[in-house]
Scaffold this motif. Sequence first.
Motif, short mmCIF file in Angstrom:
data_model
loop_
_atom_site.label_atom_id
_atom_site.label_comp_id
_atom_site.label_asym_id
_atom_site.label_seq_id
_atom_site.Cartn_x
_atom_site.Cartn_y
_atom_site.Cartn_z
N MET A 48 -47.51 -94.95 -17.49
CA MET A 48 -47.66 -93.52 -17.72
C MET A 48 -47.54 -93.10 -19.19
O MET A 48 -47.75 -91.94 -19.51
CB MET A 48 -46.64 -92.74 -16.90
CG MET A 48 -45.21 -93.03 -17.27
SD MET A 48 -44.12 -92.07 -16.23
CE MET A 48 -42.95 -91.52 -17.44
N HIS A 49 -47.25 -94.03 -20.08
CA HIS A 49 -46.95 -93.62 -21.46
C HIS A 49 -48.13 -93.00 -22.19
O HIS A 49 -47.95 -92.11 -23.00
CB HIS A 49 -46.35 -94.78 -22.26
CG HIS A 49 -47.37 -95.65 -22.93
ND1 HIS A 49 -48.10 -96.59 -22.24
CD2 HIS A 49 -47.79 -95.69 -24.20
CE1 HIS A 49 -48.92 -97.19 -23.09
NE2 HIS A 49 -48.76 -96.67 -24.27
N ALA A 50 -49.35 -93.43 -21.92
CA ALA A 50 -50.51 -92.90 -22.65
C ALA A 50 -50.67 -91.40 -22.44
O ALA A 50 -51.08 -90.68 -23.36
CB ALA A 50 -51.77 -93.65 -22.26
N ASP A 51 -50.33 -90.92 -21.25
CA ASP A 51 -50.45 -89.48 -20.99
C ASP A 51 -49.43 -88.67 -21.76
O ASP A 51 -49.56 -87.46 -21.91
CB ASP A 51 -50.27 -89.21 -19.49
CG ASP A 51 -51.44 -89.72 -18.69
OD1 ASP A 51 -52.56 -89.81 -19.23
OD2 ASP A 51 -51.24 -90.03 -17.50
N ARG A 52 -48.39 -89.31 -22.27
CA ARG A 52 -47.34 -88.61 -23.00
C ARG A 52 -47.33 -88.96 -24.50
O ARG A 52 -46.49 -88.50 -25.24
CB ARG A 52 -45.98 -88.93 -22.40
CG ARG A 52 -45.88 -88.45 -20.96
CD ARG A 52 -44.50 -88.46 -20.46
NE ARG A 52 -44.13 -88.02 -19.17
CZ ARG A 52 -44.81 -87.52 -18.18
NH1 ARG A 52 -46.08 -87.34 -18.29
NH2 ARG A 52 -44.27 -87.17 -17.04
N CYS A 53 -48.27 -89.80 -24.91
CA CYS A 53 -48.35 -90.23 -26.31
C CYS A 53 -49.24 -89.27 -27.10
O CYS A 53 -50.43 -89.11 -26.77
CB CYS A 53 -48.92 -91.65 -26.37
SG CYS A 53 -49.25 -92.22 -28.04
N PRO A 54 -48.72 -88.65 -28.16
CA PRO A 54 -49.52 -87.70 -28.94
C PRO A 54 -50.78 -88.32 -29.54
O PRO A 54 -51.84 -87.68 -29.56
CB PRO A 54 -48.57 -87.24 -30.05
CG PRO A 54 -47.21 -87.53 -29.55
CD PRO A 54 -47.33 -88.71 -28.65
N VAL A 55 -50.70 -89.55 -30.01
CA VAL A 55 -51.87 -90.19 -30.62
C VAL A 55 -52.93 -90.48 -29.56
O VAL A 55 -54.11 -90.15 -29.73
CB VAL A 55 -51.48 -91.48 -31.37
CG1 VAL A 55 -52.72 -92.21 -31.87
CG2 VAL A 55 -50.54 -91.16 -32.52
N ALA A 56 -52.53 -91.08 -28.45
CA ALA A 56 -53.48 -91.40 -27.38
C ALA A 56 -54.15 -90.13 -26.86
O ALA A 56 -55.37 -90.11 -26.62
CB ALA A 56 -52.78 -92.15 -26.25
N ARG A 57 -53.39 -89.08 -26.70
CA ARG A 57 -53.96 -87.82 -26.19
C ARG A 57 -54.90 -87.19 -27.21
O ARG A 57 -55.88 -86.56 -26.84
CB ARG A 57 -52.84 -86.85 -25.82
CG ARG A 57 -51.95 -87.37 -24.73
CD ARG A 57 -51.93 -86.69 -23.42
NE ARG A 57 -52.32 -85.34 -23.30
CZ ARG A 57 -51.58 -84.38 -22.77
NH1 ARG A 57 -50.35 -84.66 -22.37
NH2 ARG A 57 -52.04 -83.18 -22.63
N SER A 58 -54.60 -87.35 -28.48
CA SER A 58 -55.44 -86.76 -29.52
C SER A 58 -56.80 -87.42 -29.61
O SER A 58 -57.81 -86.75 -29.88
CB SER A 58 -54.75 -86.86 -30.88
OG SER A 58 -53.57 -86.09 -30.90
N ILE A 59 -56.86 -88.73 -29.40
CA ILE A 59 -58.14 -89.44 -29.56
C ILE A 59 -58.85 -89.70 -28.23
O ILE A 59 -59.96 -90.21 -28.21
CB ILE A 59 -57.94 -90.76 -30.34
CG1 ILE A 59 -57.05 -91.74 -29.57
CG2 ILE A 59 -57.39 -90.48 -31.72
CD1 ILE A 59 -56.91 -93.09 -30.24
#
Length: 72
Positions: A48-59
């Motif tokens: 679940m970390h990608a949904d809460r990662c600012p960088v992953a969500r930004s790109i």
Amino acid sequence: MGPEDLVGEVSGEIEKDGSVLVLRRVHVTYKLRVPDDARETAERVHEMHADRCPVARSIKGAIAVSTEIEYV
């Protein structure tokens, strides 16, 4: 857990779009040192970390991001 217990190695794939080089894919390998009995928790967090990662969500949508855990 200290900083030496989690190391991230990142690689990217670049393609030419016309005359411009564009980052298309990023892969992150998390090298994680945890006790065996904590691996199940680490796997759940990793899922679940990608949904809460600012960088992953930004790109998201522009660059494909993949991740994996390597236990050391």
